[in-house]
Write a protein that holds these residues in place. Structure first.
Motif, short mmCIF file in Angstrom:
data_model
loop_
_atom_site.label_atom_id
_atom_site.label_comp_id
_atom_site.label_asym_id
_atom_site.label_seq_id
_atom_site.Cartn_x
_atom_site.Cartn_y
_atom_site.Cartn_z
N ARG A 162 5.01 10.65 -6.85
CA ARG A 162 5.95 9.39 -6.21
C ARG A 162 5.06 8.32 -5.72
O ARG A 162 5.57 7.11 -6.04
N CYS A 163 4.06 8.76 -5.09
CA CYS A 163 3.01 7.44 -4.73
C CYS A 163 2.30 6.90 -5.74
O CYS A 163 2.26 5.71 -5.71
N LEU A 164 1.91 7.75 -6.72
CA LEU A 164 1.11 7.00 -8.02
C LEU A 164 2.33 6.00 -8.59
O LEU A 164 1.97 4.83 -9.13
N SER A 165 3.52 6.21 -8.77
CA SER A 165 4.62 5.44 -9.13
C SER A 165 5.11 4.37 -8.44
O SER A 165 5.66 3.52 -9.25
N MET A 166 4.31 4.26 -7.28
CA MET A 166 4.86 2.98 -6.43
C MET A 166 3.41 2.04 -6.38
O MET A 166 2.56 2.65 -5.93
N CYS A 167 3.52 0.96 -7.06
CA CYS A 167 2.26 0.14 -6.81
C CYS A 167 2.15 -0.21 -5.33
O CYS A 167 0.82 -0.41 -4.88
N CYS A 188 7.48 14.67 2.92
CA CYS A 188 6.48 13.35 1.97
C CYS A 188 6.99 12.15 2.74
O CYS A 188 8.01 12.10 2.55
N TYR A 189 6.01 11.41 3.00
CA TYR A 189 6.28 10.05 3.49
C TYR A 189 5.11 8.99 2.93
O TYR A 189 3.89 9.04 3.26
N PRO A 190 5.66 8.42 1.85
CA PRO A 190 4.76 7.65 1.16
C PRO A 190 4.63 6.42 2.25
O PRO A 190 5.42 5.83 2.66
N LYS A 191 3.32 5.66 2.11
CA LYS A 191 3.12 4.47 3.22
C LYS A 191 2.81 3.37 2.26
O LYS A 191 1.99 3.46 1.11
N ILE A 192 3.44 2.21 2.59
CA ILE A 192 3.33 1.00 1.98
C ILE A 192 2.34 0.03 2.98
O ILE A 192 1.66 -0.77 2.27
N ARG A 193 1.92 0.83 3.97
CA ARG A 193 0.69 0.15 4.82
C ARG A 193 0.39 0.95 5.83
O ARG A 193 0.93 1.90 6.40
N LEU A 194 -0.95 1.17 5.96
CA LEU A 194 -1.93 1.80 6.77
C LEU A 194 -1.97 1.39 7.98
O LEU A 194 -3.10 0.62 8.20
N PHE A 195 -1.27 1.62 9.02
CA PHE A 195 -1.28 1.06 10.29
C PHE A 195 -1.06 2.01 11.21
O PHE A 195 -0.40 3.07 11.11
N ASN A 196 -1.56 1.90 12.55
CA ASN A 196 -1.47 2.51 13.82
C ASN A 196 -1.89 3.85 13.56
O ASN A 196 -1.37 4.93 13.89
N GLY A 197 -3.21 4.18 12.56
CA GLY A 197 -3.62 5.31 12.38
C GLY A 197 -4.54 6.23 13.51
O GLY A 197 -5.18 5.39 14.17
N CYS A 215 2.35 1.82 -2.74
CA CYS A 215 2.02 2.86 -2.02
C CYS A 215 0.63 2.73 -1.86
O CYS A 215 -0.39 2.82 -2.74
N ARG A 216 0.01 3.05 -0.36
CA ARG A 216 -1.57 3.28 -0.02
C ARG A 216 -1.72 4.43 0.28
O ARG A 216 -2.96 4.91 0.53
N GLY A 217 -0.97 5.59 0.10
CA GLY A 217 -1.23 6.94 0.42
C GLY A 217 0.05 7.61 1.00
O GLY A 217 1.06 6.97 1.00
N PHE A 218 0.17 8.83 1.34
CA PHE A 218 1.27 9.58 1.96
C PHE A 218 0.86 10.53 3.16
O PHE A 218 -0.40 10.95 3.03
N VAL A 219 1.77 10.79 3.91
CA VAL A 219 1.39 11.88 4.89
C VAL A 219 2.31 13.10 4.30
O VAL A 219 3.32 12.96 4.05
N PHE A 220 1.66 14.10 4.37
CA PHE A 220 2.23 15.45 3.83
C PHE A 220 2.18 16.49 5.03
O PHE A 220 0.93 16.72 5.53
N ASP A 221 3.45 16.84 5.39
CA ASP A 221 3.32 17.78 6.79
C ASP A 221 4.60 18.83 6.64
O ASP A 221 5.71 18.59 5.99
N TYR A 222 4.26 19.96 7.34
CA TYR A 222 5.30 20.94 7.30
C TYR A 222 6.17 20.60 8.09
O TYR A 222 6.26 19.93 9.15
N ASP A 223 7.65 20.92 7.66
CA ASP A 223 8.88 20.72 8.26
C ASP A 223 9.21 21.82 9.22
O ASP A 223 9.69 22.68 9.06
#
Length: 809
Positions: free
Chosen positions: A368-373, A392-401, A375-383
């Motif tokens: 999903r992230c690779l298909s989005m120009c 899965c949370y694709p990120k279009i900006r890496l901020f407040n990390g 996308c800068r990365g994604f967070v993967f966490d247990y529900d």
């Protein structure tokens, strides 16, 4: 020698004259004033704890302020003109006989006023609690105005924060202008801390990841009041309540929103006269938004404190200021085969999710992230809520990390495969220096106003006594002064923009070399030609060479002055300028994909990109119209002035035809222009019929651009209803309206309208949303058009639920 003696005598008289009128005072009465040139012109509170007067904030720059004198160093608790300092010469705070308190700068321009009026005498008093009040000078002491009603970054004991007031942090420890953080009551009646910059606003206290009631807050009390009492208790109407560590003692305290975004109670230690922190809102400083900038993470431990670090594959933009964040050491592209992911455990960037989805596998999230120009990365966490998979949370900006062991998920950082083995781990050595002052000192230099008659008399008397024996020297001095003034005038003219904007100034020779003698043309317009160039620091830039006609300098000043006030992700960024002789050039960031006009006739823009361009352009215009320091009309919105970066994200450009409207200058509806501006086919009817203008002219042009993106047809050259070509203005709009109103179903009229390049690959709901919003934007009656912020809101509604959009239309 005789002249020097006379001059010394005159100076002595002036010193005696000025000192005789300076004295400490407790009341400023109507008809009186305080002068910035007299350090003793201050108001004192009766208890001697507080002072009010001119406070130095930069080189020859002053603000009228209230400060605590009981502390070791003066502690400012209120400022009248924190963002508009006045000059150190000639500025005054005057209490007029009509009851208005005004602050004027060195050229007698009003910088601030209370806008009060009274038929009786008034006086300005500084009370023992630090409240500066304007009252009637009678037994009733009717309060006309008070500083407690307009706090800056500090609440004093018993000063109430209301639904209509807020605290705004300072820019830094020594820069008192408005910073990036705000304490306020939100619409849900909850007291919150907000990170607030032009392109980003986000709440970080109370914890935005949980509901207010989970933080012990209540949303039911709409009185919206908060106060720090004399004993050290800070309480708010949303059930928030806290005590300072020294609660109970009646000592001097203050509640301050600091430049680092934390809210703290300070208590004054009487022995050392220094402040100590007796309470703070946030114990984990890395949860404060914006402290480390883009593409970085914040870490914290009790030994080294808070520190900022660049993500792997990124480097710091500044070695001294982490707020500027980090930039990639590689170039992003839409070629998914060139990228992979690096796992960073316990790293959690907050916000900027794009289409998060549950119950996802790691591989599906990567795809999903690779298909989005974007996308800068994604967070993967247990529900944790459903216990049935991962989120899965694709990120279009890496901020407040920030790095926290309590976060069980991972950040998967998108990096080029070629760089995967060479990128370094997250560094833990670079520490954020909160005490460092990164602000540029303010400089207020104005032409000095003419002095009082007595001062002029004394000066002319001294000259007349010495005129006979000093005639020759005086004439030589006049010649030298005139020569120096003439030589400095051009330098002052050239340096004005650099002082006002902070952009780098280039020489014409540098830019001629950068462009290879202006050989590679990448665009042109009425104002000049744009060339591709490589700057001395190897950055690729777009260099606009303005026409050398009479209007060249005017457009140059308009564009530099406008862009100098802008800071938004959907507006073009300017890097520098050249003003040398007759040459006027502007240096912009280079947009890899050129303009929207260049791409509309190609297959490079799929439906998703077109929709994102519509949203991004609307956001940029909404910022221009409603959010920046001055209201700005672009006046020439068209595909040629919407540029696309490497991710096809839009940036509105070319402000040579813009119109600035100062927020303090009155109503936008009264705006007038000396000539018609814009491009045929995109101009609102107001231009043609000479009607009053406002921001709705840009809304109309934006609507035309959106219709062009949807249909692929130019507004000045489309097929008319009888099969011919209609080139007159306005034919695109009635053609679209006829298709929409005459279609049997929405699918049928959408199919007729859509650009053939889309090949039926589009989202029907989003197309309908775009078309209906665009048609609303191009209403002939400007009052029927939405604002750009309303356009953004409508476009961001759920693509499958148009009921709210219909109601807004």
């Amino acid at each position: 020698m005789e002249f020097l003696c006379v001059f010394s005598w005159v100076l002595s008289l002036l010193l005696i004259f000025s000192s005789s009128s300076s004295a400490e005072q407790y009341v400023l009465r109507d008809g009186s004033s305080l002068s910035v040139e007299k350090p003793t012109d201050v108001l004192l509170s009766p208890n001697g704890v507080f002072s009010a007067g001119f406070f130095r904030v930069g080189v020859r720059a002053f603000c009228f302020a209230v400060w605590i004198t009981k502390s070791k160093d003066p502690t400012v608790v209120w400022m009248a003109n924190r963002d508009e300092p006045v000059n150190g010469i000639g500025s005054k705070l005057s209490l007029q006989k009509n009851g208005n308190l005004i602050l004027t700068d060195g050229v007698r321009r009003t910088q601030w006023e209370t806008k009060t009026a009274s038929s009786s005498s008034v006086e300005l008093i500084l009370l023992n609690d630090g409240n500066l009040v304007l009252v009637t000078a009678n037994s009733e002491k009717e309060k006309l105005w008070q500083s407690f009603d307009s706090p800056t970054d500090t609440l004093l004991p018993e000063q109430v924060l209301t639904k209509d007031t807020f605290l705004t942090s300072s820019r830094s420890i020594s820069n008192f202008s408005s910073g990036n953080y705000r304490l306020y009551f939100d619409n849900d009646n909850v007291l919150r801390l907000l990170y607030n910059v032009p392109d980003t606003t986000s709440v970080y206290w109370p914890n935005p990841a949980i509901m207010p009631w989970q933080s012990g807050r209540s949303t039911y009390n709409n009185s919206r009041l908060a106060v720090l009492n004399l004993l050290g208790n800070f309480a708010a109407s949303d059930n928030f309540n806290c005590n300072s560590s020294d609660y109970g003692g009646k000592i001097l305290r203050r509640l301050t929103l600091d430049p680092d975004g934390n809210l703290r109670i300070y208590s004054l230690v009487s022995e050392s006269r220094t402040w100590v922190v007796s309470w703070q809102a946030i114990s984990q400083p890395c949860t404060i938004h914006g402290i480390c900038g883009d593409n970085s993470v914040c870490g914290y431990d009790h030994v080294r404190g808070r520190r900022c670090s660049c993500l792997p594959g990124y480097r710091a933009r500044s070695t001294t200021n982490w707020i500027q964040g980090c930039e990639p050491e590689f170039e992003f592209s839409c070629n998914s085969s060139k990228f992979d992911f690096k796992s960073l455990p316990h790293v959690q960037p907050f916000g900027f999710d794009r289409d998060g989805f549950p119950s996802a596998s790691l591989e599906a999230c990567k795809e999903r992230c690779l298909s989005m120009c974007s996308c800068r990365g994604f967070v993967f966490d247990y529900d944790m809520t459903n216990n049935n998979g991962y989120l899965c949370y694709p990120k279009i900006r890496l901020f407040n990390g920030f790095i926290t062991p309590s976060f069980s998920g991972n950040l998967y950082l998108k990096l080029p495969k070629a760089n995967m083995n060479s990128v370094k781990k997250i560094s833990t050595e670079s520490r954020l220096e909160c005490s460092r002052d990164f602000a540029v000192q303010l400089n207020r230099t104005y032409e000095k106003a003419r002095g009082a008659w007595s001062l002029n008399f004394l000066l002319w008397f001294a000259v007349s006594v010495a005129i006979f024996e000093m005639t020759c020297i005086f004439l030589v001095w006049c010649v030298l002064f005139r020569t120096e003034k003439d030589s400095d005038s051009e330098a002052a003219k050239q340096g004005y923009i650099q002082a006002a904007t902070g952009f780098k100034k280039f020489t014409y020779a540098q830019l001629k070399k950068a462009t290879g003698s202006f050989t590679e043309e990448i665009g042109r317009g009425g104002g000049g030609v744009v060339y591709r160039g490589v700057l001395p620091d190897n950055r690729i830039a777009a260099i606009k060479k303005l026409n050398e006609a009479n209007q060249g300098e005017g457009e140059f000043l308009a564009e530099v002055g406008t862009i100098g006030r802008l800071n938004h992700m959907n507006l073009i960024e300017m890097w520098g300028y050249c003003a040398e002789g007759k040459h006027r050039l502007l240096i912009y960031e280079f947009m890899e994909h050129g303009s929207l006009a260049d791409n509309l006739s190609s297959n490079s823009l799929n439906w998703e990109k077109r929709f994102d361009i519509a949203v991004g352009t609307a956001r940029g215009l909404a910022y221009l119209h409603e959010e920046c320091l001055e209201w700005i009309l672009h006046c020439d919105i068209k595909p040629q002035n919407i540029l696309l970066d490497s991710d096809y994200q839009p940036k509105v450009a070319d402000f040579g035809l813009s119109k600035l409207l100062n927020r303090g200058g009155g109503d936008m509806n009264g705006s007038s222009f000396s000539r018609i501006r814009g491009t045929r086919g995109y101009m609102a009817p107001e231009w043609v019929y000479n009607l009053p203008l406002n921001s709705k002219v840009d809304v109309y042009s934006y609507g035309i651009v959106v219709l062009e993106m949807v249909t692929g047809k130019s507004p000045i050259g489309i097929h008319s209803l009888d099969g011919g070509m209609a080139t007159e203005h306005g034919r695109l709009v009635p053609w679209v309206r006829e298709k929409v109103n005459g279609g049997a179903t929405r699918e049928s009229w959408i199919a007729e309208l859509m650009d053939p390049l889309m090949a039926n690959e589009y989202n029907v709901d989003k197309v309908e949303c775009l078309v209906r919003v665009a048609l609303k934007c191009v209403e002939d009656d400007k009052d029927s058009r939405p604002t750009m912020s309303q356009v953004v809101e409508m476009l961001l509604q759920n693509e499958g639920k148009l009921s709210k959009i219909h109601s807004m239309l």
